[in-house]
Design a protein around this motif. Structure first.
Motif, mmCIF file in Angstrom:
data_model
loop_
_atom_site.group_PDB
_atom_site.id
_atom_site.type_symbol
_atom_site.label_atom_id
_atom_site.label_comp_id
_atom_site.label_asym_id
_atom_site.label_seq_id
_atom_site.Cartn_x
_atom_site.Cartn_y
_atom_site.Cartn_z
ATOM 1 N N ARG A 74 2.783 1.944 -8.882
ATOM 2 C CA ARG A 74 1.758 0.890 -9.009
ATOM 3 C C ARG A 74 2.364 -0.422 -9.483
ATOM 4 O O ARG A 74 2.064 -1.497 -8.936
ATOM 5 C CB ARG A 74 0.679 1.368 -9.981
ATOM 6 C CG ARG A 74 -0.434 0.377 -10.253
ATOM 7 C CD ARG A 74 -1.522 1.085 -11.046
ATOM 8 N NE ARG A 74 -2.571 0.179 -11.481
ATOM 9 C CZ ARG A 74 -2.596 -0.429 -12.666
ATOM 10 N NH1 ARG A 74 -1.587 -0.239 -13.532
ATOM 11 N NH2 ARG A 74 -3.594 -1.223 -12.995
ATOM 12 N N ALA A 125 4.285 -2.122 -6.762
ATOM 13 C CA ALA A 125 3.392 -2.697 -5.754
ATOM 14 C C ALA A 125 2.850 -4.050 -6.215
ATOM 15 O O ALA A 125 2.756 -4.997 -5.432
ATOM 16 C CB ALA A 125 2.240 -1.734 -5.459
ATOM 17 N N CYS A 126 2.513 -4.136 -7.510
ATOM 18 C CA CYS A 126 2.027 -5.410 -8.063
ATOM 19 C C CYS A 126 3.136 -6.456 -8.070
ATOM 20 O O CYS A 126 2.891 -7.650 -7.810
ATOM 21 C CB CYS A 126 1.491 -5.199 -9.485
ATOM 22 S SG CYS A 126 -0.061 -4.273 -9.537
ATOM 23 N N HIS A 129 -4.330 -6.551 -3.565
ATOM 24 C CA HIS A 129 -3.743 -6.645 -4.902
ATOM 25 C C HIS A 129 -4.782 -6.326 -5.971
ATOM 26 O O HIS A 129 -4.496 -5.585 -6.938
ATOM 27 C CB HIS A 129 -3.179 -8.063 -5.101
ATOM 28 C CG HIS A 129 -2.617 -8.297 -6.462
ATOM 29 N ND1 HIS A 129 -3.038 -9.322 -7.288
ATOM 30 C CD2 HIS A 129 -1.673 -7.606 -7.173
ATOM 31 C CE1 HIS A 129 -2.366 -9.265 -8.418
ATOM 32 N NE2 HIS A 129 -1.536 -8.242 -8.374
ATOM 33 N N LEU A 169 0.830 -1.207 0.000
ATOM 34 C CA LEU A 169 0.000 0.000 0.000
ATOM 35 C C LEU A 169 0.867 1.260 0.000
ATOM 36 O O LEU A 169 0.595 2.216 -0.739
ATOM 37 C CB LEU A 169 -0.934 -0.010 1.213
ATOM 38 C CG LEU A 169 -1.886 1.190 1.330
ATOM 39 C CD1 LEU A 169 -2.782 1.292 0.094
ATOM 40 C CD2 LEU A 169 -2.718 1.082 2.600
ATOM 41 N N LEU A 216 -8.243 3.374 -2.151
ATOM 42 C CA LEU A 216 -6.877 3.246 -1.636
ATOM 43 C C LEU A 216 -6.251 4.593 -1.312
ATOM 44 O O LEU A 216 -5.097 4.649 -0.874
ATOM 45 C CB LEU A 216 -5.987 2.527 -2.660
ATOM 46 C CG LEU A 216 -6.332 1.068 -2.970
ATOM 47 C CD1 LEU A 216 -5.355 0.499 -3.985
ATOM 48 C CD2 LEU A 216 -6.304 0.234 -1.695
ATOM 49 N N TYR A 234 2.287 1.755 -3.475
ATOM 50 C CA TYR A 234 1.254 2.234 -4.412
ATOM 51 C C TYR A 234 0.977 3.722 -4.199
ATOM 52 O O TYR A 234 0.853 4.495 -5.165
ATOM 53 C CB TYR A 234 -0.017 1.410 -4.213
ATOM 54 C CG TYR A 234 -1.177 1.905 -5.043
ATOM 55 C CD1 TYR A 234 -1.271 1.593 -6.398
ATOM 56 C CD2 TYR A 234 -2.173 2.691 -4.458
ATOM 57 C CE1 TYR A 234 -2.336 2.062 -7.164
ATOM 58 C CE2 TYR A 234 -3.239 3.163 -5.207
ATOM 59 C CZ TYR A 234 -3.323 2.847 -6.565
ATOM 60 O OH TYR A 234 -4.370 3.307 -7.308
ATOM 61 N N ARG A 235 0.867 4.124 -2.939
ATOM 62 C CA ARG A 235 0.542 5.525 -2.653
ATOM 63 C C ARG A 235 1.673 6.466 -3.057
ATOM 64 O O ARG A 235 1.448 7.674 -3.233
ATOM 65 C CB ARG A 235 0.237 5.684 -1.158
ATOM 66 C CG ARG A 235 -1.143 5.156 -0.787
ATOM 67 C CD ARG A 235 -1.419 5.369 0.692
ATOM 68 N NE ARG A 235 -2.790 5.019 1.041
ATOM 69 C CZ ARG A 235 -3.272 5.046 2.272
ATOM 70 N NH1 ARG A 235 -2.483 5.386 3.279
ATOM 71 N NH2 ARG A 235 -4.522 4.717 2.506
ATOM 72 N N ASP A 293 -6.817 0.329 -9.624
ATOM 73 C CA ASP A 293 -6.674 1.723 -9.188
ATOM 74 C C ASP A 293 -7.889 2.170 -8.395
ATOM 75 O O ASP A 293 -8.472 3.245 -8.631
ATOM 76 C CB ASP A 293 -6.467 2.654 -10.397
ATOM 77 C CG ASP A 293 -5.019 2.657 -10.856
ATOM 78 O OD1 ASP A 293 -4.136 2.576 -9.985
ATOM 79 O OD2 ASP A 293 -4.784 2.701 -12.075
ATOM 80 N N ILE A 303 -5.342 -2.632 -6.121
ATOM 81 C CA ILE A 303 -4.234 -1.925 -6.767
ATOM 82 C C ILE A 303 -4.315 -2.081 -8.279
ATOM 83 O O ILE A 303 -4.114 -1.112 -9.041
ATOM 84 C CB ILE A 303 -2.884 -2.449 -6.228
ATOM 85 C CG1 ILE A 303 -2.698 -2.007 -4.774
ATOM 86 C CG2 ILE A 303 -1.721 -1.965 -7.082
ATOM 87 C CD1 ILE A 303 -1.499 -2.621 -4.086
#
Length: 623
Positions: A213, A216-217, A243, A205, A253, A208-209, A249, A246
């Motif tokens: 992205r 994060a994956c 997941h 998380l 989140l 991602y933030r 999108d 993410i």
């Protein structure tokens, strides 16, 4: 002015008196102090301290050496200006008084409780500050430098509390939008503890933030590969849902949405001891144990197995090896408890064990009920929703493990012990698996795995003789093999020559933390007076076989009482039935290692003139 004592174990063990460091002496004194501080304001028995110091192989002077360590610590604290008695003598051992003193472990627990209360009442910002204050007490791994396995087993629980606190603080900082400054901390946490799913979710998380992205994956894909390869399971539903969000999108989140932060869920404990080295044989028993896995998959309750056998027969080795083998079938983790059933002073308190289990399952301290019955209800409620493997090792009193058994769910339980399990588990119906001694081929295979084929093959006759002297008892075989491994200049024949002397055999079967005599002593200590007297006197007469009539003569009791005493020795795995005749015509077999130890006990506890009298009575009984 009263001198203030500051005791620290959340890192290397340290002590300060009014801010001035106190020299705690060498490793032995530090281990004694560590054992006391882990149980601050509670009595720690001499036997427990002995176990921490020498791990099963104490010298004859162990009590004296412990007393010397205690005296030295007392002198150290007094010299530093501590006028109050810090370490008190209290049967059956010692306790350290920390009330009015500072102990970082206690302060950590208090600050954790304050952090959770602050989070609930004052919000994430205040809670994060309190968690920070609690975690600042840690100066490194708890009790760093203390090598005792007994101490380190307790340290593992402390480390788990620290990891949970780190994760709780990370969750609050994510709620506060501090994802950028949090990434490095989470990366380190995941690197050091790769199987902690909660930490991985927070790292995903935060990444991602920060606008990464794809990274994060990739973190999720890496997690999935690791879990499948190491554990044979998929990541949990919380991580899978994160997941998916993410990938899509999901606007939820965003930093503004607190629900985007994955809530802490139950921890996945992995408490099994290190796997057994050079395991061999036991194929029929393993096949029966494997049925517990399928039994736990069926609806209607947990599957329970009970490994029973004499001391040194390899119950713990088999249980540990098998648990590692099938651990991937239990995605919610493995719990392990050593009940020390043969140790009369340290029989496991099931409700203290429950406390540890609940913490390992992710229950915060303040949620653990004080009332034992409620504690058990919470434990069973958690297990009802999970698929765990539970190993209860060295059980003495089976009634004491009832609180540790699942009430329902899809768990498997493996119990080890020496006593018949009877009906003490109530509605539970365990699968009983009795372990026999290894045959000559299996014994040779075990020794060869440890010592090496070339060395054993160089003296095949001596190797065969070695297996006979060890009697097919796995513990004796492992000790003999370990002794050869540690002494590469010894031939197999040299060890055989030493073991061939009955008077030295038990002395030779001791190496490092492995000691056959101590295991025999543990079994002997659990006997009642009459059964112990029969055991000793059989050793005095060096009988390998005897009948009820002979036992009656030895004990100077009636046939029924003598038979009952012999049956209690069978229940304790100290005797075997040689034939299957009618009850009055049974022939009992007294294994050689027990004869050797019984002879030692007889010399210590029986008057010398008893020998001739017993011999005369036995001859009369046979005639």
């Amino acid at each position: 002015m009263t001198t203030s004592l500051d005791l620290r174990i959340l890192g290397p063990i340290e002590a300060y008196c009014d801010g001035i460091p106190v020299s705690l002496g060498g490793p032995r004194q530090r281990t004694v102090l560590a054992a006391l501080l882990l149980n601050a304001d509670r009595v720690v028995s001499i036997e427990r301290i002995t176990e921490a110091l020498w791990e099963g192989s104490p010298p004859a002077t162990s009590k004296t050496q412990i007393a010397i360590c205690i005296a030295a610590l007392r002198k150290t604290f007094k010299a530093a200006g501590c006028t109050k008695e810090v370490i008190a003598t209290s049967a059956p051992g010692y306790l350290i008084r920390t009330r009015g003193q500072r102990l970082d472990l206690r302060e950590f627990a208090e600050r954790l409780a304050a952090a959770r209360e602050a989070t609930r009442k004052q919000g994430a910002a205040r809670g994060a500050e309190e968690f920070e204050a609690a975690l600042e007490l840690w100066r490194g791994p708890a009790l760093a430098g203390i090598t005792s396995q007994v101490i380190q087993s307790q340290v593992t629980q402390l480390d788990e509390q620290r990891l949970v606190a780190l994760e709780e603080r990370a969750r609050l900082r994510l709620e506060l939008g501090e994802h950028g400054s949090l990434i490095t901390e989470l990366q380190n946490l995941v690197e050091e503890n790769p199987l902690r799913e909660q930490a991985r979710g927070y790292l995903m998380l935060a990444t991602y933030r920060c606008g990464r992205r794809a990274q994060a994956c990739e973190l999720y894909r890496e997690t999935r590969r690791l879990f499948v390869e190491e554990l044979g399971i998929e990541p949990g539903p919380h991580l899978q849902a994160l997941h998916e969000s993410i990938l899509n999108d999901d606007p939820a989140l965003s930093v503004r949405n607190r629900s985007a932060v994955p809530e802490p869920h139950g921890s996945v404990p992995a408490q099994l001891p290190a796997n057994t080295a050079a395991f061999t044989g036991r194929e029929p028993e393993i096949a029966v144990l494997d049925q517990l896995v399928s039994g736990a998959e069926a609806d209607g309750g947990s599957a329970i197995g009970y490994l029973i056998g004499e001391a040194g027969i390899g119950k713990t080795s088999l249980a540990t090896w098998w648990a590692h083998r099938v651990g991937h079938h239990f995605p919610d983790g493995q719990l392990f408890a050593d009940l020390r059933g043969r140790d009369t002073e340290h029989k496991g308190d099931p409700y203290r064990i429950l406390d540890g289990f609940l913490r390992a399952l992710g229950v915060a301290d303040e949620r653990i009920p004080a009332e034992p019955g409620e504690r058990g209800n919470l434990y069973r409620s958690i297990l009802a929703e999970r698929r765990l493997l539970l190993v209860l090792d060295d059980v003495g009193q089976h009634s004491k493990i009832r609180p540790l058994l699942p009430g329902s769910g899809r768990c498997a339980v493996l119990i080890t012990g020496t006593n018949p399990i009877g009906e003490v588990l109530g509605s539970h119906a365990p699968e009983r698996i009795e372990l026999a001694r290894l045959d000559e081929q299996q014994s040779l295979a075990l020794i060869t795995k440890i010592v090496g084929r070339e060395r054993i093959g160089a003296q095949p006759e001596a190797a065969a003789r070695l297996t006979k002297l060890c009697g097919g008892l796995p513990l004796a075989l492992r000790i003999a093999a370990a002794k050869l491994t540690s002494k590469p200049h010894w031939t197999v024949q040299r060890l055989v020559d030493r073991l061939a002397d009955p008077g030295q055999r038990l002395n030779m079967l001791s190496h490092g933390g492995l000691d056959l005599r101590s295991r025999l002593r543990d079994s002997y200590r659990q006997l009642d007076d009459i059964a112990a007297r029969l055991y000793r006197r059989l050793g005095m007469l060096e009988l390998s076989e005897f009948t009820v009539a002979m036992a009656a003569s030895i004990l100077e009791l009636g046939a029924e009482e003598a038979e009952n005493a012999a049956e209690r020795l069978i229940d304790a795995q100290l005797l075997r039935i040689k034939n299957a005749g009618t009850p009055g015509n049974l022939v009992y077999e007294f294994p050689e290692f027990h004869r050797l130890y019984a002879r030692e006990r007889c010399r210590i506890e029986e008057p010398p003139e008893q020998d001739a009298e017993l011999t005369e009575r036995i001859v009369s009984a046979i005639g």
